[in-house]
Write a protein that holds these residues in place. Structure first.
Motif, short mmCIF file in Angstrom:
data_model
loop_
_atom_site.label_atom_id
_atom_site.label_comp_id
_atom_site.label_asym_id
_atom_site.label_seq_id
_atom_site.Cartn_x
_atom_site.Cartn_y
_atom_site.Cartn_z
N PHE A 100 -8.35 2.49 7.07
CA PHE A 100 -9.24 2.26 8.19
C PHE A 100 -10.45 3.18 8.19
CE2 PHE A 100 -5.01 0.90 9.53
CZ PHE A 100 -5.28 -0.41 9.91
N ALA A 101 -10.66 3.91 7.07
CA ALA A 101 -11.83 4.77 6.95
C ALA A 101 -13.01 3.96 6.42
CB ALA A 101 -11.54 5.96 6.02
N ARG A 102 -14.20 4.31 6.84
CA ARG A 102 -15.38 3.53 6.43
C ARG A 102 -15.65 3.72 4.94
NH1 ARG A 102 -20.38 6.88 9.20
NH2 ARG A 102 -19.86 8.93 8.36
N PHE A 103 -16.10 2.68 4.32
CA PHE A 103 -16.46 2.65 2.90
C PHE A 103 -15.31 3.11 2.01
CE2 PHE A 103 -20.44 3.68 5.21
CZ PHE A 103 -21.09 2.46 5.03
N SER A 104 -14.07 2.93 2.48
CA SER A 104 -12.91 3.41 1.72
C SER A 104 -12.28 2.26 0.95
CB SER A 104 -11.88 4.03 2.67
OG SER A 104 -10.73 4.38 1.97
N GLN A 105 -12.06 2.49 -0.35
CA GLN A 105 -11.40 1.51 -1.20
C GLN A 105 -10.39 2.28 -2.04
OE1 GLN A 105 -14.94 0.03 -3.11
NE2 GLN A 105 -15.07 -1.71 -1.72
N ILE A 106 -9.11 1.97 -1.84
CA ILE A 106 -8.08 2.85 -2.38
C ILE A 106 -7.78 2.61 -3.85
CG2 ILE A 106 -7.01 3.10 -0.14
CD1 ILE A 106 -4.94 1.07 -0.97
N ASP A 107 -8.24 1.50 -4.42
CA ASP A 107 -7.91 1.21 -5.82
C ASP A 107 -9.17 0.71 -6.50
OD1 ASP A 107 -7.06 0.35 -8.24
OD2 ASP A 107 -5.21 -0.59 -7.49
N ALA A 108 -9.73 1.55 -7.33
CA ALA A 108 -11.00 1.18 -7.95
C ALA A 108 -10.88 -0.10 -8.75
CB ALA A 108 -11.51 2.33 -8.83
N ALA A 109 -9.79 -0.23 -9.52
CA ALA A 109 -9.62 -1.43 -10.33
C ALA A 109 -9.49 -2.66 -9.44
CB ALA A 109 -8.38 -1.29 -11.22
N LEU A 110 -8.74 -2.53 -8.38
CA LEU A 110 -8.55 -3.64 -7.45
C LEU A 110 -9.87 -4.00 -6.80
CD1 LEU A 110 -6.21 -5.39 -6.39
CD2 LEU A 110 -6.07 -3.86 -4.44
N GLY A 138 -2.61 -0.80 13.33
CA GLY A 138 -1.86 -0.02 12.36
C GLY A 138 -1.39 -0.86 11.20
N VAL A 139 -0.70 -0.20 10.27
CA VAL A 139 -0.18 -0.86 9.09
C VAL A 139 1.19 -0.32 8.77
CG1 VAL A 139 -1.29 0.81 7.55
CG2 VAL A 139 -0.64 -1.43 6.66
N GLU A 140 2.05 -1.20 8.29
CA GLU A 140 3.38 -0.82 7.81
C GLU A 140 3.55 -1.44 6.43
OE1 GLU A 140 5.89 -2.50 10.74
OE2 GLU A 140 5.03 -1.32 12.39
N SER A 141 3.79 -0.59 5.43
CA SER A 141 3.83 -1.14 4.07
C SER A 141 4.59 -0.22 3.15
CB SER A 141 2.40 -1.35 3.55
OG SER A 141 2.42 -1.85 2.24
N GLU A 142 5.18 -0.80 2.14
CA GLU A 142 5.77 -0.07 1.02
C GLU A 142 5.20 -0.65 -0.26
OE1 GLU A 142 9.99 0.12 0.97
OE2 GLU A 142 10.16 0.55 3.12
N GLU A 143 4.90 0.19 -1.19
CA GLU A 143 4.27 -0.25 -2.43
C GLU A 143 5.20 -1.23 -3.15
OE1 GLU A 143 1.62 1.73 -6.00
OE2 GLU A 143 3.02 2.95 -4.84
N GLY A 144 4.62 -2.39 -3.48
CA GLY A 144 5.38 -3.43 -4.18
C GLY A 144 6.16 -4.35 -3.28
N ARG A 145 6.10 -4.16 -1.95
CA ARG A 145 6.90 -4.98 -1.04
C ARG A 145 6.06 -5.57 0.09
NH1 ARG A 145 12.53 -1.90 0.11
NH2 ARG A 145 13.06 -4.05 0.69
N GLY A 146 4.78 -5.75 -0.16
CA GLY A 146 3.93 -6.38 0.82
C GLY A 146 3.46 -5.42 1.91
N ALA A 147 2.69 -6.00 2.87
CA ALA A 147 2.13 -5.18 3.94
C ALA A 147 2.16 -5.95 5.26
CB ALA A 147 0.70 -4.76 3.61
N VAL A 184 0.86 -1.19 0.00
CA VAL A 184 0.00 0.00 0.00
C VAL A 184 0.89 1.23 0.00
CG1 VAL A 184 -1.86 1.25 1.17
CG2 VAL A 184 -1.72 -1.25 1.35
N ALA A 185 0.63 2.16 -0.89
CA ALA A 185 1.40 3.40 -0.94
C ALA A 185 1.19 4.21 0.33
CB ALA A 185 1.00 4.22 -2.16
N ALA A 186 2.23 4.99 0.71
CA ALA A 186 2.16 5.75 1.95
C ALA A 186 0.98 6.72 1.96
CB ALA A 186 3.47 6.51 2.17
#
Length: 824
Positions: A627-637, A663-672, A618-620
């Motif tokens: 963790f926001a309600r009804f939130s989807q960060i990637d429409a295609a996904l 919480g979450v710790e992630s870098e795009e392309g390197r898992g979460a 997940v991108a920073a």
């Protein structure tokens, strides 16, 4: 870098100044002693005045204390030289020198103790201190001792010698001492009181009058000199008094020694004449100097009064300027409630001229319903006990009627005002503000809040209805699909179709549960039920639930740290399971290759679980949306994987409800790495005994009454219960359920909550009150509504729709194991 040369130079300058001052004191002391002895001796007169001691006292008082030793040594050397020149024997010279210098030192020490480092003869206190301590006390004590010793060694009358000696010293101290002290501070006195024509004329008149009085020998006109000295002191203050004293003393001494003046009218000899002259000069000096000091203080007081009056006028002008231009009303009333001042802002706010509201007329525009509250706040200030600080001013809002009849809201903060000197209460001051716009907004907000609360209630009712309407058919869909899948004669194709039906129904049920759980979280209607739980078993169960999906994608699914966990900890297993299912399910859903692993740690009564995947990450900038309600960060996904976007929001709410954080710790392309941490105290032995074992079953042969208006639900319950040896009877609504319970005994009753004719709660209450054969049987709520809030006390348990076999059987077994209610 230390600037040593400057330090040394400063020290050298101080030393040089001290030595120079000591030399000056030595020559001054010796010179004045010579004049006081030799000039009268040349005219065959007794010494009428001794100036040296007063000179030394003035020099000491005008110098820093650190220089005093050098100045005293200089005075001693000068005094010894003068005594040797006068022909005194060495022993007598040493004694008299020591006593004279000691007199000047004693005077300086006594005065400085009273006045401090800086003496100012313009202050009456300092002037009186010098006159009494330096001018009289020191000369009287040490002069008496010196005269007594001189008499013993040189002969003569003791009383006359002491009297003449003491008067000489007093006159010298009061003449030259104040003169030098004033001259050393002449710039200050001139800056305060510059020379004026009247002042100069008064000093000149003082000299002329003294010359006239002492220039003749016919008339005893000494009384004419003090008034002129008084005039000089009055006109020119301290400087005029000192100059007048110097002129009078100089003229009087010179003319008297020359054989002129009214002193020579005394025929008792030169000693008596010298004593009278001394008394005259001492009295004149004692009158002039205090008058000058008091005049200076009077002028300072008058100047301060003028400045204070001007400051008060400026303050009043500023207050009036502020009051008259203030947007709020400034009002003052006396202790009887009568208005004594109202600022011009009343003209704009209430439409009345300030004069129209003075007295008691301001009360006439108050709204009747608000008079009591305003009176209470004012009385709390007005009636505070004397000597005790009044309570903090309390804001009060009230309504008044403008002159045009319109009603407005005002806010006031009445405050008790006390006299700054006596502390006695004088009245009430108030700042009155127009808050009509704010009150209108508050009323609008209150109406909007009521409307929102009504809408929320409607939403809750809608969700409850939708929960019932959706879960009821889902109960039949999922239940019969599962029952049908257990039939042995199904074809592979039919079994696959039933799996699809069950999976679709379960997916729909998950979405419904998410929406309802989120609504309950927002309204604070989720209660925790912490009990001894095996975290290892809980994690294994969650992995088993997600195992099929992970296997289908070829993902490895594992957990670390399970063996190091305590056997049981106190948590709510259902809520922790719900969070884990969301996190693990998301990890499996969004990971295409690799693995999903759980890291479980228990430390210091805290349980920390991390779900790590090898997905796309997940991108920073998108992590805040997770963790926001009804939130989807990637429409295609989202189109690929679906979902309502509530799982993580619900997980966050549940974790925070349990007192933890997520919480979450992630870098795009390197898992979460999703993690949460909650309190989890290790279960004690007594708690572990209560840990859940295998799910119990209702006793075979038990009779259960199922009251539900949905035939599919009744059939599903019958299929499950008859499979374990339970006899089932049915009722299609609440009325039939009450009748069936009154007609035959049952070991338990499953009661739907929403039914036509008679709802479940009312039916249960009537069964309990009917005293029939099943009045004491456990009544179990069987509805989707049991997830929405607390149960009515009439029920002995609950199992939700869509039902699960485990929930139904365990709930019935637990209810049947409880003792029969007292009202059975």
């Amino acid at each position: 870098m230390v600037d040593l040369p400057k330090i040394g130079s400063k020290t050298d300058d101080n030393l040089a100044a001290t030595l120079l001052a000591a030399v000056g004191v030595a020559f001054g002391f010796a010179g004045l002693a010579y004049l006081c002895v030799e000039i009268p001796r040349a005219y065959d007169h007794v010494t009428p005045i001794w100036l040296s001691n007063g000179f030394l006292a003035a020099c000491l008082l005008s110098s820093p204390t650190r220089r005093w030793p050098a100045l005293v040594v200089g005075a001693l050397l000068g005094a010894l030289a003068a005594g040797a020149h006068a022909g005194d024997r060495p022993t007598l010279n040493a004694i008299l020198t020591t006593l004279n210098v000691s007199q000047g030192l004693m005077a300086a020490v006594a005065v400085r103790r009273m006045t401090g480092e800086a003496i100012d003869l313009g202050r009456p206190r300092d002037m009186l201190a010098f006159v009494l301590l330096g001018g009289f006390l020191a000369p009287t004590i040490l002069g008496t001792i010196a005269a007594s010793i001189h008499t013993l060694m040189r002969g003569g009358g003791l009383l006359s010698n002491v009297t003449g000696w003491v008067l000489n010293d007093i006159l010298g101290m009061l003449t030259i001492g104040p003169c030098l002290l004033v001259l050393f501070r002449a710039k200050l006195y001139l800056r305060e009181r510059p020379l004026t024509r009247d002042g100069v004329l008064s000093i000149v008149a003082c000299g002329l009058m003294t010359a006239v009085v002492f220039g003749q020998t016919k008339y005893p006109m000494l009384f004419m000199v003090p008034p002129v000295m008084f005039l000089a002191a009055w006109r020119q203050e301290v400087l005029g008094a000192v100059l007048g004293v110097v002129l009078v003393a100089a003229i009087a001494l010179v003319l008297t020694i020359a054989g002129r003046g009214p002193i020579h009218l005394i025929l008792s000899g030169s000693a008596t004449q010298s004593t009278m002259l001394q008394l005259f000069l001492a009295v004149s000096t004692f009158v002039a100097l205090p008058v000058a000091a008091f005049q200076r203080q009077r002028r300072a007081i008058m100047a301060e009064l003028v400045e204070t009056s001007a400051a008060a006028a400026r303050s009043e002008a500023q207050f009036r300027l502020l009051a008259e231009n203030a947007l709020d009303i400034i009002a003052h009333s006396d202790l009887h409630g009568q208005m004594t001042y109202i600022s011009p802002a009343a003209r704009v706010i209430v439409g009345y001229e300030p004069e129209e509201l003075l007295g008691a007329r301001a009360l006439e525009i108050l709204h009747d319903d608000d008079r009591a509250e305003l009176r209470r706040v004012v009385d709390a200030q007005r009636n505070s006990p004397r000597g005790v600080a009044p309570p903090p001013a309390e804001a009060v809002e009230y309504r008044v009627f403008r002159k045009d009849g319109a009603m407005i809201w005002l806010e006031a903060r009445p405050t008790l005002v006390c006299d700054p000197v006596t502390g006695e209460p004088t009245g009430i001051t108030d700042i009155i503000r127009d808050v009509t716009a704010r009150k209108t907004l508050e009323l609008d907000l209150r109406a909007a809040r009521a409307e929102a609360e009504a809408a929320a209630a409607v939403k809750g009712e809608f969700l409850a209805n939708m929960s019932h309407e959706l879960r009821t058919p889902l109960t039949a869909v999922i239940g019969f699909a599962n029952l049908a899948a257990d039939e042995p004669d199904l074809s592979p194709r039919a079994r696959r179709y039933l799996d699809r039906i069950a999976t679709g129904g379960q997916t729909l049920l998950t979405t419904i549960n998410d929406i309802l759980d989120f609504s309950r979280l927002e309204s604070g209607r989720i209660a925790l039920n912490a009990r001894p739980t095996s975290v290892a078993d809980l994690v294994a169960e969650v992995l088993e639930l997600s195992g099929a999906d992970a296997m289908a994608k070829g993902l490895a699914l594992a957990a670390d740290g399970l063996t190091a966990l305590p056997p049981h900890v106190m948590i709510d297993p259902e809520r922790v399971r719900q969070v884990l299912v969301n996190l693990v399910g998301n990890a499996v859903k969004f990971t295409e290759t690799g693995k999903v692993s759980l890291a479980v740690v228990h430390h210091e009564n805290r349980l920390r679980i991390a779900v790590v995947d090898t997905g796309r990450g997940v991108a920073a900038e998108d992590q805040a949306l997770l963790f926001a309600r009804f939130s989807q960060i990637d429409a295609a996904l989202n189109r690929q994987h679906g979902g309502a976007g509530l799982g993580l929001a619900i997980s966050k709410g549940l974790v925070e409800l349990m007192g933890g954080e997520i919480g979450v710790e992630s870098e795009e392309g390197r898992g979460a790495r999703f993690w949460f941490e909650i309190p989890a105290h290790v279960a004690q032995a007594d708690d572990e005994e209560q840990a859940e074992d295998d799910i119990p079953l209702p006793p075979p042969g038990s009779r259960v009454l199922v009251v539900d208006d949905n035939a599919g639900n009744r059939e599903l319950v019958r299929s499950v219960l008859e499979a374990v040896g339970v006899e089932v009877a049915e009722a299609v609504d609440g009325e039939e359920g009450v009748a069936a319970a009154a007609a035959a005994p049952y070991d338990a009753i499953l009661m739907d909550l929403r039914m036509p004719r008679l709802d479940g709660v009312s039916a249960a209450l009537r069964i309990r009150a009917g005293r029939g054969p099943s009045a004491g049987a456990p009544i179990i709520a069987f509805s989707a509504d049991v997830r929405m809030g607390p149960l009515d006390p009439v029920f002995d348990g609950a199992t939700p729709k869509p039902l699960t076999v485990i929930s139904l059987l365990s709930t019935l077994a637990e209810a049947m194991s409880e003792p029969t209610p007292a009202n059975a």
